[in-house]
Enzyme design. Structure first.
Site, PDB file in Angstrom:
ATOM      1  N   CYS B 128     -18.031   7.014  19.292  1.00  0.00           N
ATOM      2  CA  CYS B 128     -17.856   6.109  20.434  1.00  0.00           C
ATOM      3  C   CYS B 128     -18.908   6.332  21.522  1.00  0.00           C
ATOM      4  CB  CYS B 128     -16.455   6.285  21.013  1.00  0.00           C
ATOM      5  SG  CYS B 128     -15.975   8.000  21.229  1.00  0.00           S
ATOM      6  N   HIS B 241     -14.649   4.888  28.058  1.00  0.00           N
ATOM      7  CA  HIS B 241     -15.559   6.001  28.351  1.00  0.00           C
ATOM      8  C   HIS B 241     -16.628   5.541  29.349  1.00  0.00           C
ATOM      9  CE1 HIS B 241     -13.663   8.094  25.190  1.00  0.00           C
ATOM     10  NE2 HIS B 241     -14.614   8.147  24.290  1.00  0.00           N
TER      11      HIS B 241
END
Lengths: 336, 336
Positions: B128, B241
């Site tokens: 990710c 994130h």
């Protein structure tokens, strides 16, 4: 010796009081000052209570040797003359005077001697993020001069004051209860969020908080050639700030040299044992004095080093450094 | 066309299901697989329910064109042959095969063509943190080749799975109720904390998570000369994130050039208006598809650029990129 705390009811003022309660400074008399709002309220101190006096243009600081001032920049500017006119040395925690050429900006471990040259009787306490960074950079800088620093911060709510800390707790309580969280002290909801915006934006699209790290580092470390690029971010943590730092020096410093330097450096605790999951974290470091350093390793994208620091923003990042400046002056005066 | 989701009950599996429900892929039949624990439970899909089949060594994937696999590295390794033996293309979300020379590692906006060369019928979905970084670096790299990257991450609980997200919420509920928070999915309490440790430590004292950003970036961007130094940090955020990035290119790229490139880049949304307090934050970006970029400015400690990215770890950081790999293969096969 007489001491005053201005902004005694705030987050930093309370922390100074707690440090003095622990015996950090010898004094005969302690006076507390605050705004009209906090004046009259009483702060517990060594089993007694001290009433907060209102700070006005008629406040009399004669006889006060040191005033530790943490009441915001505009109060510092407005009352600097009132505080210093009778010879009181003002240790100012705001950003108001930090970059003035005739105001020393002091971190005792690094440039304590600067505290003795304060023609206006004002000594500035650096910004919290700068203090913990330069305390960690300084031992590296002694091995080889620091040239470039990249730093990303993870800053606690405490940097925005006591009410901001309350607001973060309340936001979580609201969310747990299914209520819309209240947002006032931060630009946006901080609970379950991170906000890449602390203090106002400047012309180069860095924030003032980021530019403090740029300018203050040069002044404290007496080096116009240290360049700092910071990204300052508020995170939902209560008290201690964390920083991910990359540093490049004139000649490369090895990880082993750096680790040894951190171990010996005043004010630094090396907490760096990956195998034991030992690295500093804000939850553990809250309430502690030193600057903790961990995750020391080679910079894979340069010739320098990468490391991680955590320090309590209210202790070394504010109250403790201010008290240490006073300790430093007293010691240097005695040894002079 | 037939599709399977392996690990359908997990955080990423559920997200893939939600993306397919939105019509991202045409298919005739959808099969769901999971562990013995989740087998038998039913997942709602377009008003009906699909039962999760247990993944075993006897599971029959014949007729399945694409299997989207998010069940952890050991499951991927154990069942890769079961899944691919009849010609099924396995899009694997784990780190198990990412660095294998005969397994393409694909972010469709950057190296979609690599997806057509998969001799083992396995295509790896990058980590990710890497995906969102390379999507943002790629438009800069097209102006001038990227040489060095420094990145500090602010990673959400979702990266550790659905149970970790529950644990963070429970920790806050415990703290509000005055109870000791329960710690199981993270190394330490995450509520009111940040943890500079994601995945295991490697020999150079970087974590595996940090080294993924180093190795995967080179592979996806087809450049062995891009060097990445990452500090990966878990923060008490739920889904998206954030990354503070500094990038240095062969010839300096101006802020204006970078802004224009971000505006035109596929999969990127530029959200960068400091005067209006506009910059991406995880709370706003959760559930959204693009990689958001903001805080674009000159690197004050180098010749490069500094910027900030936020992207939903479960969408572009995992489920969406996997689905886009399938879309990319279908499109390229049709146009071939």
């Amino acid at each position: 010796m007489n001491i005053a705390i201005v902004g005694a009811g705030g987050a930093v003022g309370r922390e100074i009081l707690s440090i003095l309660e622990g015996g950090a400074l010898p004094f005969d008399n302690l006076r507390l000052f605050g705004s009209a709002r906090s004046a009259g309220s009483k702060m517990p101190f060594r089993g007694q209570e001290i009433e907060i006096e209102q700070l006005t243009h008629d406040s009399d600081f004669s006889g006060v040797d040191f005033a530790l001032v943490s009441a915001g920049g505009s109060t510092s500017i407005e009352y600097a003359d009132v505080i210093t006119r009778h010879g009181t040395v003002m240790i100012d925690n705001s950003s108001a005077f930090r970059m003035d050429a005739d105001v020393p900006l002091v971190v005792p471990e690094i440039n304590g001697e600067d505290a003795l040259k304060a023609p206006r009787n004002i000594i500035a306490n650096p910004n919290c993020t700068t203090i913990q960074m330069v305390v960690a950079l300084s031992p590296i800088n002694r091995i080889s001069p620091v040239k470039r620093v990249h730093v990303a911060t993870y800053q606690a709510a405490s940097g925005a004051g006591a009410l901001a800390m309350d607001e973060l707790i309340q936001q979580h309580a609201d969310l747990v209860a299914g209520r819309e969280p209240h947002v006032e002290k931060f630009a946006y909801q901080l609970a379950y969020n991170v906000i890449p915006h602390i203090d106002v934006f400047t012309d180069n699209d860095y924030t003032k908080e980021e530019m403090k790290m740029y300018h203050e580092t040069k002044k404290i470390m007496h080096s116009s050639s240290i360049e700092v690029s910071a990204t300052c971010v508020r995170v939902p943590v209560m008290r201690a700030h964390s920083e991910a730092i990359w540093v490049e020096t004139e000649r490369p410093v090895s990880v082993e040299e750096a680790r040894e330097a951190f171990m010996k450096a005043p004010g630094v605790v090396l907490m760096d044992d990956p195998a034991a999951k030992a690295y500093p974290m804000p939850l553990d470091i809250a309430g502690k004095d030193p600057v903790y350093v961990g995750r020391v390793r080679r910079d894979l994208a340069g010739s320098g080093l990468a490391f991680w620091t955590v320090s309590d923003q209210l202790r070394k990042g504010a109250a403790l450094n201010a008290v240490q400046i006073v300790q430093c002056i007293i010691k240097k005066r005695h040894s002079a």
